[in-house]
Motif scaffolding. Sequence first.
Motif, PDB file in Angstrom:
ATOM      1  N   THR A  54       0.924  -1.067   0.007  1.00  0.00           N
ATOM      2  CA  THR A  54      -0.109   0.027   0.181  1.00  0.00           C
ATOM      3  C   THR A  54       1.041   1.404  -0.051  1.00  0.00           C
ATOM      4  O   THR A  54       1.970   1.262   0.342  1.00  0.00           O
ATOM      5  CB  THR A  54      -0.795  -0.061   1.054  1.00  0.00           C
ATOM      6  OG1 THR A  54      -0.265  -0.183   2.496  1.00  0.00           O
ATOM      7  CG2 THR A  54      -1.854  -1.068   1.114  1.00  0.00           C
ATOM      8  N   HIS A  71      -3.447   3.789  -2.181  1.00  0.00           N
ATOM      9  CA  HIS A  71      -3.294   3.001  -3.427  1.00  0.00           C
ATOM     10  C   HIS A  71      -2.870   1.613  -2.981  1.00  0.00           C
ATOM     11  O   HIS A  71      -2.028   1.383  -1.846  1.00  0.00           O
ATOM     12  CB  HIS A  71      -2.252   3.414  -4.318  1.00  0.00           C
ATOM     13  CG  HIS A  71      -2.816   4.930  -4.879  1.00  0.00           C
ATOM     14  ND1 HIS A  71      -3.635   5.166  -5.721  1.00  0.00           N
ATOM     15  CD2 HIS A  71      -2.332   6.099  -4.499  1.00  0.00           C
ATOM     16  CE1 HIS A  71      -3.896   6.363  -5.986  1.00  0.00           C
ATOM     17  NE2 HIS A  71      -2.888   7.132  -5.260  1.00  0.00           N
ATOM     18  N   ALA A  75      -1.393  -1.246  -9.034  1.00  0.00           N
ATOM     19  CA  ALA A  75      -1.712  -0.016  -9.754  1.00  0.00           C
ATOM     20  C   ALA A  75      -0.431   0.949 -10.159  1.00  0.00           C
ATOM     21  O   ALA A  75       0.638   0.811  -9.736  1.00  0.00           O
ATOM     22  CB  ALA A  75      -2.608   0.973  -8.709  1.00  0.00           C
ATOM     23  N   VAL A  77      -0.118   4.897 -10.496  1.00  0.00           N
ATOM     24  CA  VAL A  77      -0.462   5.956  -9.886  1.00  0.00           C
ATOM     25  C   VAL A  77      -0.089   7.305 -10.004  1.00  0.00           C
ATOM     26  O   VAL A  77       1.255   7.569 -10.358  1.00  0.00           O
ATOM     27  CB  VAL A  77      -0.867   5.752  -8.387  1.00  0.00           C
ATOM     28  CG1 VAL A  77      -1.722   4.477  -8.150  1.00  0.00           C
ATOM     29  CG2 VAL A  77       0.437   5.717  -7.649  1.00  0.00           C
TER      30      VAL A  77
END
Length: 102
Positions: A54, A71, A75, A77
């Motif tokens: 995370t 997030h 991902a 980002v």
Amino acid sequence: MSRPPRTAAITLAPDWVCEVLSPSTRVLDQAVKLPVFAREGVRHVWLVDPEARTLEVLRLEGKRYTLLVAHSGPAHVRAEPFEALELELPFLWGEEQGGGTR
């Protein structure tokens, strides 16, 4: 700061701090360091947890941090204050990326 100071320490607070959390430092980073960062005026803090995969993005508002976004996983980002750059979270987790370009 236009040029590095000629002193042993810098007294100017950074605009951004990134803390990499671990089981042994989590409490220190979140309960002890965050209030110090807020007191000193660090505007942005990222908390990266490689085990949980995370990235928490925090912004100083007044005297406290507000969680802007969390997030996770694979991902790609854009995170304040570096929204102009895309960050590939799998790279932080040590995961291999598939070849090719996007």
